[in-house]
Scaffold this motif. Structure first.
Motif, PDB file in Angstrom:
ATOM      1  N   THR A  57       0.829  -1.208   0.000  1.00 50.06           N
ATOM      2  CA  THR A  57       0.000   0.000   0.000  1.00 50.06           C
ATOM      3  C   THR A  57       0.861   1.254   0.000  1.00 50.06           C
ATOM      4  N   THR A  60       2.616   1.518  -3.589  1.00 50.73           N
ATOM      5  CA  THR A  60       1.755   1.690  -4.756  1.00 50.73           C
ATOM      6  C   THR A  60       0.790   2.860  -4.629  1.00 50.73           C
ATOM      7  N   LYS A  61       0.337   3.150  -3.435  1.00 54.22           N
ATOM      8  CA  LYS A  61      -0.665   4.204  -3.265  1.00 54.22           C
ATOM      9  C   LYS A  61      -0.050   5.500  -2.729  1.00 54.22           C
ATOM     10  N   SER A  92       1.920  -8.760  -5.782  1.00 51.42           N
ATOM     11  CA  SER A  92       1.027  -7.640  -5.490  1.00 51.42           C
ATOM     12  C   SER A  92       1.360  -6.425  -6.352  1.00 51.42           C
ATOM     13  N   ASN A  96      -1.039  -4.782  -9.300  1.00 51.47           N
ATOM     14  CA  ASN A  96      -1.425  -3.365  -9.249  1.00 51.47           C
ATOM     15  C   ASN A  96      -0.860  -2.561 -10.417  1.00 51.47           C
TER      16      ASN A  96
END
Length: 114
Positions: A57, A60-61, A92, A96
């Protein structure tokens, strides 16, 4: 809790655990250093993330990084043993939509063996 430093290390898992513990301790020092800085002096603070979901998270975010380079030897595996959650993290990232690249300076294995 710190692994018993006086006990001999017998397995790759033992060595990996000691390295993991030492890495967490060092990262704690880095986080403390950045926390002492003025908030306006840094764009993104480092974060101590201890599980695959939080790492994924964050990368990527939060940072919105699109391309990732992973050193192979010692990061994705040590000897013939995979590093904990390395495969899940890479899967993952790919899931994504991130691009993943692998690099190594270990000449002991060919590209196809890696």
């Amino acid at each position: 809790e710190s692994p018993d430093q006086s006990a001999p290390l017998y397995t790759t898992a033992d060595v990996t655990e000691v390295i993991r513990h030492e890495s967490i301790m060092e990262m704690g020092k880095v986080v403390n250093f950045f926390n002492a800085l003025s908030p306006s002096s840094i764009r993104v603070k480092p974060a101590l993330l201890e599980d695959q979901a939080r790492v994924s998270t964050y990368l990527t975010k939060t940072l919105n990084i699109r391309n990732y380079l992973f050193d192979c030897d010692g990061v994705l595996y040590r000897g013939t043993d995979p590093m904990p959650e390395a495969s899940e993290t890479i899967q993952s990232l790919i899931k994504n939509g991130k691009k993943v690249f692998f690099v190594t300076n270990n000449a002991a294995s060919s590209r196809s063996e890696l």
